[in-house]
Design a protein around this motif. Structure first.
Motif, PDB file in Angstrom:
ATOM      1  N   GLU A  55      -5.259  27.719   5.442  1.00 41.10           N
ATOM      2  CA  GLU A  55      -5.961  26.903   4.181  1.00 41.10           C
ATOM      3  C   GLU A  55      -4.908  26.228   3.475  1.00 41.10           C
ATOM      4  N   GLY A  56      -5.172  24.965   3.305  1.00 39.05           N
ATOM      5  CA  GLY A  56      -4.446  24.273   2.197  1.00 39.05           C
ATOM      6  C   GLY A  56      -4.439  24.861   0.660  1.00 39.05           C
ATOM      7  N   LEU A  63      -8.361  23.178   5.700  1.00 38.37           N
ATOM      8  CA  LEU A  63      -7.728  23.924   6.881  1.00 38.37           C
ATOM      9  C   LEU A  63      -6.386  22.742   6.916  1.00 38.37           C
ATOM     10  N   VAL A  64      -5.348  22.988   7.095  1.00 38.47           N
ATOM     11  CA  VAL A  64      -4.252  22.269   7.236  1.00 38.47           C
ATOM     12  C   VAL A  64      -3.168  22.480   8.383  1.00 38.47           C
ATOM     13  N   GLY A  65      -3.657  23.673   9.136  1.00 34.68           N
ATOM     14  CA  GLY A  65      -2.956  24.182  10.441  1.00 34.68           C
ATOM     15  C   GLY A  65      -3.741  25.018  10.991  1.00 34.68           C
ATOM     16  N   LEU A  66      -3.105  25.294  12.547  1.00 38.66           N
ATOM     17  CA  LEU A  66      -3.860  26.293  13.380  1.00 38.66           C
ATOM     18  C   LEU A  66      -2.833  26.920  14.377  1.00 38.66           C
ATOM     19  N   LEU A  87       0.490  25.088  18.236  1.00 41.09           N
ATOM     20  CA  LEU A  87       0.721  25.328  16.936  1.00 41.09           C
ATOM     21  C   LEU A  87       0.549  23.877  16.221  1.00 41.09           C
ATOM     22  N   TYR A  88      -0.231  23.601  15.387  1.00 43.16           N
ATOM     23  CA  TYR A  88       0.002  22.236  14.663  1.00 43.16           C
ATOM     24  C   TYR A  88      -0.550  22.379  12.954  1.00 43.16           C
ATOM     25  N   ARG A  94       2.664  18.692   6.158  1.00 43.22           N
ATOM     26  CA  ARG A  94       4.219  18.894   6.712  1.00 43.22           C
ATOM     27  C   ARG A  94       5.152  18.821   5.701  1.00 43.22           C
ATOM     28  N   GLY A  95       6.234  19.561   6.085  1.00 44.01           N
ATOM     29  CA  GLY A  95       7.430  19.584   5.245  1.00 44.01           C
ATOM     30  C   GLY A  95       7.337  20.691   4.102  1.00 44.01           C
ATOM     31  N   ARG A  96       6.429  21.406   4.044  1.00 42.09           N
ATOM     32  CA  ARG A  96       6.148  22.543   3.269  1.00 42.09           C
ATOM     33  C   ARG A  96       6.540  24.116   3.574  1.00 42.09           C
TER      34      ARG A  96
END
Length: 160
Positions: A55-56, A63-66, A87-88, A94-96
């Motif tokens: 979760e962002g 949602l920001v990733g899976l 993985l995405y 990105r970069g965090r």
């Protein structure tokens, strides 16, 4: 702290946005049929496939990733492990360090479930991801092959 959790049935559309981004990154056409099939595998637990989402930290909680994982047998070790299929992280997130956090989550999950570890493959030219992976995991010497299934000739059972 990043919130990583197992995907819920009401996550379909946010998950789909991420999954489409993943497929696009690897230049793989994604059909509605394939997307729905994969989501059914996840929600029904078929093939042991599970999805975890990030979760962002935005106020909307998008949602920001899976990550898609499944349990695999490791016969030579006499153990089981988690296999990370996908993985995405969304470009905007990105970069965090979210991929690193997601991998750490999976490492802890594997340990809590009694697995010996987590394994995965990545594209040879995905150097950005490899920089992350090289920090948190051991690069192996294994080479991956794929072979398409072909039907047995008529009149045979395909068994040896």
């Amino acid at each position: 702290m990043t919130d990583i959790r197992q995907a819920r049935s009401d996550d379909f559309f946010p998950w789909l946005t991420l999954y489409e981004g993943y497929a696009s990154f690897y230049r793989r056409p994604l059909t509605d049929e394939r997307s729905v099939q994969t989501w059914q595998w996840i929600t029904n637990g078929e093939h042991g496939l599970r999805a975890f989402v990030v979760e962002g930290d935005d106020s909307d909680g998008s949602l920001v990733g899976l990550a898609h994982v499944r349990t695999i047998a490791r016969p030579l070790e006499g153990t089981t492990g988690l296999y990370l299929d996908d993985l995405y992280i969304a470009e905007r997130a990105r970069g965090r360090g979210l991929a690193t956090e997601l991998l750490a989550f999976l490492r802890t999950l594997a340990a809590s479930e009694g697995h010996s570890g987590v394994s995965w493959i990545t594209a040879e030219d995905n150097e950005t991801a490899q920089h992350v992976y090289d920090r948190v995991a051991t690069r192996t010497t294994w080479v991956t092959y794929e072979m398409a299934a072909t039907p047995a000739p008529a009149g045979t059972t395909g068994q040896q």
